[in-house]
Design a protein around this motif. Structure first.
Motif, PDB file in Angstrom:
ATOM      1  N   GLY A  99      40.108  50.047  40.446  1.00  0.00           N
ATOM      2  CA  GLY A  99      38.994  49.637  39.599  1.00  0.00           C
ATOM      3  C   GLY A  99      38.830  48.130  39.599  1.00  0.00           C
ATOM      4  N   ARG A 100      38.512  47.591  38.464  1.00  0.00           N
ATOM      5  CA  ARG A 100      38.224  46.153  38.380  1.00  0.00           C
ATOM      6  C   ARG A 100      39.506  45.330  38.357  1.00  0.00           C
ATOM      7  NH1 ARG A 100      34.946  45.628  32.992  1.00  0.00           N
ATOM      8  NH2 ARG A 100      33.950  47.402  33.964  1.00  0.00           N
ATOM      9  N   ALA A 101      39.344  44.062  38.671  1.00  0.00           N
ATOM     10  CA  ALA A 101      40.466  43.129  38.606  1.00  0.00           C
ATOM     11  C   ALA A 101      40.861  42.910  37.153  1.00  0.00           C
ATOM     12  CB  ALA A 101      40.093  41.806  39.254  1.00  0.00           C
ATOM     13  N   HIS A 102      42.154  42.632  36.920  1.00  0.00           N
ATOM     14  CA  HIS A 102      42.658  42.366  35.581  1.00  0.00           C
ATOM     15  C   HIS A 102      43.367  41.019  35.611  1.00  0.00           C
ATOM     16  CE1 HIS A 102      44.296  43.274  31.585  1.00  0.00           C
ATOM     17  NE2 HIS A 102      45.417  42.723  32.024  1.00  0.00           N
ATOM     18  N   GLY A 103      42.826  40.060  34.865  1.00  0.00           N
ATOM     19  CA  GLY A 103      43.435  38.732  34.858  1.00  0.00           C
ATOM     20  C   GLY A 103      43.132  37.968  36.143  1.00  0.00           C
ATOM     21  N   ILE A 104      43.927  36.927  36.391  1.00  0.00           N
ATOM     22  CA  ILE A 104      43.636  36.037  37.524  1.00  0.00           C
ATOM     23  C   ILE A 104      44.739  36.048  38.583  1.00  0.00           C
ATOM     24  CG2 ILE A 104      42.222  34.500  36.108  1.00  0.00           C
ATOM     25  CD1 ILE A 104      44.655  32.606  35.959  1.00  0.00           C
ATOM     26  N   LYS A 105      45.736  36.915  38.421  1.00  0.00           N
ATOM     27  CA  LYS A 105      46.875  36.879  39.335  1.00  0.00           C
ATOM     28  C   LYS A 105      46.928  38.046  40.317  1.00  0.00           C
ATOM     29  CE  LYS A 105      49.734  34.191  36.158  1.00  0.00           C
ATOM     30  NZ  LYS A 105      51.008  34.130  35.418  1.00  0.00           N
ATOM     31  N   GLY A 106      45.799  38.722  40.500  1.00  0.00           N
ATOM     32  CA  GLY A 106      45.736  39.751  41.528  1.00  0.00           C
ATOM     33  C   GLY A 106      45.956  41.175  41.052  1.00  0.00           C
ATOM     34  N   GLY A 162      53.930  47.317  38.935  1.00  0.00           N
ATOM     35  CA  GLY A 162      53.062  48.225  38.200  1.00  0.00           C
ATOM     36  C   GLY A 162      53.436  48.229  36.735  1.00  0.00           C
ATOM     37  N   ARG A 163      52.447  48.359  35.882  1.00  0.00           N
ATOM     38  CA  ARG A 163      52.701  48.441  34.438  1.00  0.00           C
ATOM     39  C   ARG A 163      51.523  49.127  33.773  1.00  0.00           C
ATOM     40  NH1 ARG A 163      50.479  43.846  31.313  1.00  0.00           N
ATOM     41  NH2 ARG A 163      49.214  42.554  32.706  1.00  0.00           N
ATOM     42  N   VAL A 164      51.782  49.642  32.578  1.00  0.00           N
ATOM     43  CA  VAL A 164      50.721  50.268  31.795  1.00  0.00           C
ATOM     44  C   VAL A 164      50.307  49.298  30.701  1.00  0.00           C
ATOM     45  CG1 VAL A 164      50.112  52.198  30.286  1.00  0.00           C
ATOM     46  CG2 VAL A 164      51.554  52.586  32.294  1.00  0.00           C
ATOM     47  N   HIS A 165      48.992  49.062  30.590  1.00  0.00           N
ATOM     48  CA  HIS A 165      48.453  48.155  29.582  1.00  0.00           C
ATOM     49  C   HIS A 165      47.259  48.833  28.918  1.00  0.00           C
ATOM     50  CE1 HIS A 165      47.198  44.419  27.661  1.00  0.00           C
ATOM     51  NE2 HIS A 165      45.992  44.607  28.162  1.00  0.00           N
ATOM     52  N   LEU A 167      48.083  49.279  35.692  1.00  0.00           N
ATOM     53  CA  LEU A 167      47.772  48.037  36.404  1.00  0.00           C
ATOM     54  C   LEU A 167      48.743  47.891  37.559  1.00  0.00           C
ATOM     55  CD1 LEU A 167      47.302  45.545  33.404  1.00  0.00           C
ATOM     56  CD2 LEU A 167      45.551  46.914  34.561  1.00  0.00           C
ATOM     57  N   LEU A 168      48.222  47.617  38.755  1.00  0.00           N
ATOM     58  CA  LEU A 168      49.059  47.404  39.931  1.00  0.00           C
ATOM     59  C   LEU A 168      48.765  46.049  40.547  1.00  0.00           C
ATOM     60  CD1 LEU A 168      48.819  50.832  41.837  1.00  0.00           C
ATOM     61  CD2 LEU A 168      50.590  50.092  40.229  1.00  0.00           C
ATOM     62  N   ARG A 169      49.806  45.495  41.177  1.00  0.00           N
ATOM     63  CA  ARG A 169      49.625  44.295  41.999  1.00  0.00           C
ATOM     64  C   ARG A 169      50.148  44.628  43.392  1.00  0.00           C
ATOM     65  NH1 ARG A 169      52.245  40.577  39.262  1.00  0.00           N
ATOM     66  NH2 ARG A 169      50.456  39.607  38.288  1.00  0.00           N
ATOM     67  N   PHE A 170      49.368  44.294  44.405  1.00  0.00           N
ATOM     68  CA  PHE A 170      49.735  44.592  45.785  1.00  0.00           C
ATOM     69  C   PHE A 170      50.204  43.334  46.504  1.00  0.00           C
ATOM     70  CE2 PHE A 170      46.387  47.637  44.619  1.00  0.00           C
ATOM     71  CZ  PHE A 170      47.060  48.836  44.850  1.00  0.00           C
ATOM     72  N   ALA A 171      51.107  43.512  47.457  1.00  0.00           N
ATOM     73  CA  ALA A 171      51.595  42.397  48.270  1.00  0.00           C
ATOM     74  C   ALA A 171      50.411  41.751  48.990  1.00  0.00           C
ATOM     75  CB  ALA A 171      52.616  42.900  49.286  1.00  0.00           C
ATOM     76  N   ALA A 226      46.799  37.906  45.710  1.00  0.00           N
ATOM     77  CA  ALA A 226      47.382  36.921  44.785  1.00  0.00           C
ATOM     78  C   ALA A 226      46.413  36.394  43.743  1.00  0.00           C
ATOM     79  CB  ALA A 226      47.960  35.753  45.582  1.00  0.00           C
ATOM     80  N   ASP A 227      45.124  36.704  43.860  1.00  0.00           N
ATOM     81  CA  ASP A 227      44.180  36.149  42.883  1.00  0.00           C
ATOM     82  C   ASP A 227      43.078  37.151  42.560  1.00  0.00           C
ATOM     83  OD1 ASP A 227      42.271  36.038  44.960  1.00  0.00           O
ATOM     84  OD2 ASP A 227      42.919  34.022  45.522  1.00  0.00           O
ATOM     85  N   ARG A 228      42.250  36.781  41.621  1.00  0.00           N
ATOM     86  CA  ARG A 228      41.197  37.687  41.138  1.00  0.00           C
ATOM     87  C   ARG A 228      40.187  38.018  42.235  1.00  0.00           C
ATOM     88  NH1 ARG A 228      39.712  39.222  36.069  1.00  0.00           N
ATOM     89  NH2 ARG A 228      37.598  40.062  35.881  1.00  0.00           N
ATOM     90  N   THR A 229      39.861  37.032  43.068  1.00  0.00           N
ATOM     91  CA  THR A 229      38.878  37.265  44.136  1.00  0.00           C
ATOM     92  C   THR A 229      39.366  38.341  45.103  1.00  0.00           C
ATOM     93  OG1 THR A 229      38.133  34.971  43.982  1.00  0.00           O
ATOM     94  CG2 THR A 229      37.564  36.175  45.988  1.00  0.00           C
ATOM     95  N   ALA A 230      40.625  38.235  45.516  1.00  0.00           N
ATOM     96  CA  ALA A 230      41.193  39.236  46.430  1.00  0.00           C
ATOM     97  C   ALA A 230      41.273  40.601  45.756  1.00  0.00           C
ATOM     98  CB  ALA A 230      42.576  38.790  46.891  1.00  0.00           C
ATOM     99  N   ALA A 231      41.586  40.598  44.459  1.00  0.00           N
ATOM    100  CA  ALA A 231      41.675  41.860  43.719  1.00  0.00           C
ATOM    101  C   ALA A 231      40.300  42.521  43.608  1.00  0.00           C
ATOM    102  CB  ALA A 231      42.272  41.615  42.342  1.00  0.00           C
ATOM    103  N   GLU A 232      39.267  41.731  43.318  1.00  0.00           N
ATOM    104  CA  GLU A 232      37.914  42.281  43.185  1.00  0.00           C
ATOM    105  C   GLU A 232      37.416  42.859  44.507  1.00  0.00           C
ATOM    106  OE1 GLU A 232      35.781  43.123  41.040  1.00  0.00           O
ATOM    107  OE2 GLU A 232      36.544  42.255  39.200  1.00  0.00           O
TER     108      GLU A 232
END
Length: 198
Positions: free
Chosen positions: A9-16, A52-55, A60-64, A67-73
């Motif tokens: 889905g959408r990006a969460h925060g600015i760290k990917g 990964g964490r539940v919020h 919420l997942l972060r992939f290798a 690293a930032d919101r643009t890449a996540a979006e």
């Protein structure tokens, strides 16, 4: 065998980090740190889960490498696909993997054909069978013991005992108007039965 286990889905925060719509009943296994997932579209992956964490009830997942919101979006709406051994089954005989249930014929306890399981929706409150009817329509059947009374993998069918109105909304409206008019003792008896089941 490859199965869709989530949708980004959408990006969460600015760290990917990204939100993920879970499409598996075993997210801790399929969507845990270290898991490597294929993607659709394929150009987005493969993706390796770093954290990964539940919020607020969402995964919420972060992939290798993200690293930032643009890449996540840029990953938004990407499907996450896991390789699953088709012979793998859950330890509990009362539990089933989605791939075991897909395409099962759905019939009522008296043998009437309902349709075919086309999708399984994992909601916070319960799982739902999305059943494709012979006429091309769809019906949603809660995957709970009171309604789905048998899963027969050998016979490739799911047997359901649906409450009044679940499979046919018109039937529910007719029954409801009959009850309101005070006629139809059958309806009252069925209402009592339904209350006992709930």
């Amino acid at each position: 065998m490859q199965l869709v286990v989530g949708r980004i889905g959408r990006a969460h925060g600015i760290k990917g980090e990204v939100t993920v719509e879970v499409r598996t009943d075993e997210p801790e296994l399929r969507l845990g740190p270290g898991a490597v997932l294929a993607t659709d579209p394929a150009g987005a992956g493969p993706l390796t889960i770093e954290t990964g964490r539940v919020h607020s009830g969402r995964l919420l997942l972060r992939f290798a490498g993200v690293a930032d919101r643009t890449a996540a979006e840029a990953l938004r709406n990407t499907l996450l696909i896991a390789d699953v051994d088709p012979d793998e089954t859950p330890d509990d005989p009362e539990e089933f993997y989605d791939h075991q249930l897909m395409d099962l014929d759905v019939v009522t306890v008296d043998g009437a054909a309902v349709g075919r399981i086309a999708e399984i929706a994992h909601l916070p409150s319960q799982d739902l069978f999305i059943v494709e009817r012979p006429d091309g329509g769809e019906v949603m059947i809660p995957f709970v013991n009171e309604i789905v009374v048998e899963i027969d993998l050998e016979g490739q069918r799911a047997v359901v005992d649906p409450p009044r109105g679940l499979l046919d909304a018109d039937q529910a409206e007719v029954a409801s108007s009959r009850d309101e008019s005070g006629t139809g003792e059958d309806g009252a008896a069925r209402d009592g039965d339904a209350e006992d089941e709930s």
